[in-house]
Design a protein around this motif. Sequence first.
Motif, mmCIF file in Angstrom:
data_model
loop_
_atom_site.group_PDB
_atom_site.id
_atom_site.type_symbol
_atom_site.label_atom_id
_atom_site.label_comp_id
_atom_site.label_asym_id
_atom_site.label_seq_id
_atom_site.Cartn_x
_atom_site.Cartn_y
_atom_site.Cartn_z
ATOM 1 N N SER A 88 9.441 16.315 6.919
ATOM 2 C CA SER A 88 8.031 16.046 6.637
ATOM 3 C C SER A 88 7.166 17.219 7.073
ATOM 4 O O SER A 88 7.618 18.117 7.795
ATOM 5 C CB SER A 88 7.583 14.812 7.406
ATOM 6 O OG SER A 88 7.596 15.095 8.797
ATOM 7 N N LYS A 89 5.923 17.176 6.654
ATOM 8 C CA LYS A 89 4.963 18.218 7.048
ATOM 9 C C LYS A 89 4.861 18.303 8.573
ATOM 10 O O LYS A 89 4.803 19.388 9.149
ATOM 11 C CB LYS A 89 3.588 17.897 6.444
ATOM 12 C CG LYS A 89 2.587 19.024 6.554
ATOM 13 C CD LYS A 89 1.205 18.606 6.046
ATOM 14 C CE LYS A 89 1.183 18.363 4.540
ATOM 15 N NZ LYS A 89 -0.194 18.076 4.064
ATOM 16 N N GLU A 90 4.872 17.126 9.219
ATOM 17 C CA GLU A 90 4.766 17.087 10.685
ATOM 18 C C GLU A 90 6.004 17.715 11.340
ATOM 19 O O GLU A 90 5.896 18.449 12.315
ATOM 20 C CB GLU A 90 4.601 15.646 11.171
ATOM 21 C CG GLU A 90 3.253 15.012 10.828
ATOM 22 C CD GLU A 90 3.099 14.695 9.333
ATOM 23 O OE1 GLU A 90 4.137 14.494 8.644
ATOM 24 O OE2 GLU A 90 1.955 14.653 8.849
ATOM 25 N N GLU A 91 7.171 17.395 10.781
ATOM 26 C CA GLU A 91 8.408 17.990 11.321
ATOM 27 C C GLU A 91 8.400 19.500 11.143
ATOM 28 O O GLU A 91 8.799 20.242 12.047
ATOM 29 C CB GLU A 91 9.625 17.375 10.613
ATOM 30 C CG GLU A 91 9.922 15.955 11.069
ATOM 31 C CD GLU A 91 11.017 15.288 10.248
ATOM 32 O OE1 GLU A 91 11.970 14.786 10.863
ATOM 33 O OE2 GLU A 91 10.925 15.280 8.997
ATOM 34 N N CYS A 92 7.932 19.945 9.982
ATOM 35 C CA CYS A 92 7.866 21.396 9.735
ATOM 36 C C CYS A 92 6.952 22.072 10.752
ATOM 37 O O CYS A 92 7.261 23.148 11.269
ATOM 38 C CB CYS A 92 7.352 21.668 8.318
ATOM 39 S SG CYS A 92 8.591 21.314 7.051
ATOM 40 N N LYS A 93 5.833 21.413 11.051
ATOM 41 C CA LYS A 93 4.902 21.976 12.026
ATOM 42 C C LYS A 93 5.572 22.112 13.395
ATOM 43 O O LYS A 93 5.440 23.128 14.071
ATOM 44 C CB LYS A 93 3.661 21.074 12.122
ATOM 45 C CG LYS A 93 2.509 21.703 12.876
ATOM 46 C CD LYS A 93 1.281 20.794 12.893
ATOM 47 C CE LYS A 93 0.192 21.391 13.771
ATOM 48 N NZ LYS A 93 -0.619 20.368 14.436
ATOM 49 N N LYS A 94 6.333 21.072 13.751
ATOM 50 C CA LYS A 94 7.067 21.124 15.030
ATOM 51 C C LYS A 94 8.077 22.264 15.041
ATOM 52 O O LYS A 94 8.227 22.972 16.044
ATOM 53 C CB LYS A 94 7.778 19.793 15.290
ATOM 54 C CG LYS A 94 6.874 18.742 15.889
ATOM 55 C CD LYS A 94 7.661 17.481 16.261
ATOM 56 C CE LYS A 94 6.727 16.415 16.821
ATOM 57 N NZ LYS A 94 7.404 15.109 17.016
ATOM 58 N N PHE A 95 8.789 22.431 13.927
ATOM 59 C CA PHE A 95 9.774 23.522 13.865
ATOM 60 C C PHE A 95 9.088 24.861 14.105
ATOM 61 O O PHE A 95 9.593 25.717 14.829
ATOM 62 C CB PHE A 95 10.469 23.543 12.494
ATOM 63 C CG PHE A 95 11.360 22.357 12.239
ATOM 64 C CD1 PHE A 95 12.113 21.809 13.270
ATOM 65 C CD2 PHE A 95 11.454 21.800 10.969
ATOM 66 C CE1 PHE A 95 12.951 20.717 13.040
ATOM 67 C CE2 PHE A 95 12.282 20.711 10.728
ATOM 68 C CZ PHE A 95 13.026 20.171 11.765
ATOM 69 N N MET A 96 7.922 25.046 13.487
ATOM 70 C CA MET A 96 7.231 26.327 13.614
ATOM 71 C C MET A 96 6.669 26.547 15.011
ATOM 72 O O MET A 96 6.472 27.683 15.416
ATOM 73 C CB MET A 96 6.097 26.399 12.586
ATOM 74 C CG MET A 96 6.603 26.499 11.179
ATOM 75 S SD MET A 96 8.009 27.616 11.050
ATOM 76 C CE MET A 96 7.441 28.646 9.767
ATOM 77 N N GLU A 97 6.445 25.457 15.732
ATOM 78 C CA GLU A 97 5.888 25.578 17.091
ATOM 79 C C GLU A 97 6.980 25.584 18.164
ATOM 80 O O GLU A 97 6.679 25.648 19.358
ATOM 81 C CB GLU A 97 4.894 24.432 17.338
ATOM 82 C CG GLU A 97 3.620 24.578 16.513
ATOM 83 C CD GLU A 97 2.731 23.340 16.557
ATOM 84 O OE1 GLU A 97 3.166 22.304 17.116
ATOM 85 O OE2 GLU A 97 1.609 23.404 16.020
#
Length: 198
Positions: free
Chosen positions: A161-170
């Motif tokens: 999900s978009k939220e998971e992607c954000k976590k990966f990038m952080e």
Amino acid sequence: MPKRSSKDVPGQGNAKKPKPSGHWAMGLLNTMKDPKYIVKTDDLVTVIKDVYPKAKFHFLVIPKEDISNLKAVTSKHLDLLKHMEKVGGEIAGENKGSNFKIGYHAEPSMIRLHLHVISDDMDSVCLKNKKHWNSFTTDFFVKSEEVIKSLEDNGKVVLPSKEECKKFMETPLKCHKCSVIPKNMPDLKKHILTHLEK
DNA sequence: GTTCTAGAAC
DNA sequence: GTTCTAGAAC
């Protein structure tokens, strides 16, 4: 309620508009036509060198068919994706001495489906920031075989999900080959050199 | 995707 | 004072 974007145009329903051909997100389509970057082609795909390689070897396998990204991929593309992976494996095999990763970004920036074929040294002046690093060393990078399996099992490609992607990038910086936690990007770039073949 | 740069971090 | 990160780019 969907958030209003500054790009929204009042009174036009905010339908998806095609990006102008000069837009940076169309860059791959131009590079595909540039003999300087073309590695090989066949009936179905063009293989190019990434213009800003994030490792010693970094190729992109791009279908000639106009498929914008993994969200547009359906079961009818299964053979194409298998072909892309095969071609990617061949390119990797032509560069013995390096280990390669073959996969897709969960949220690509550029238009047109593209399969990354990248050596695992991550040694490149073009690799400059955390986003670059995490896009290849976390699950933001989805292996080709997993994409194909997802398509076979689900009839579509299931992505983070978009939220998971954000976590990966952080995700905090971490060496992809050992347990070292660098203090910053310059430190990481120095550290990965210690993993190179002497 | 990259470039640029303000301001945080050191 | 210099290095480094992270967000805007019309």
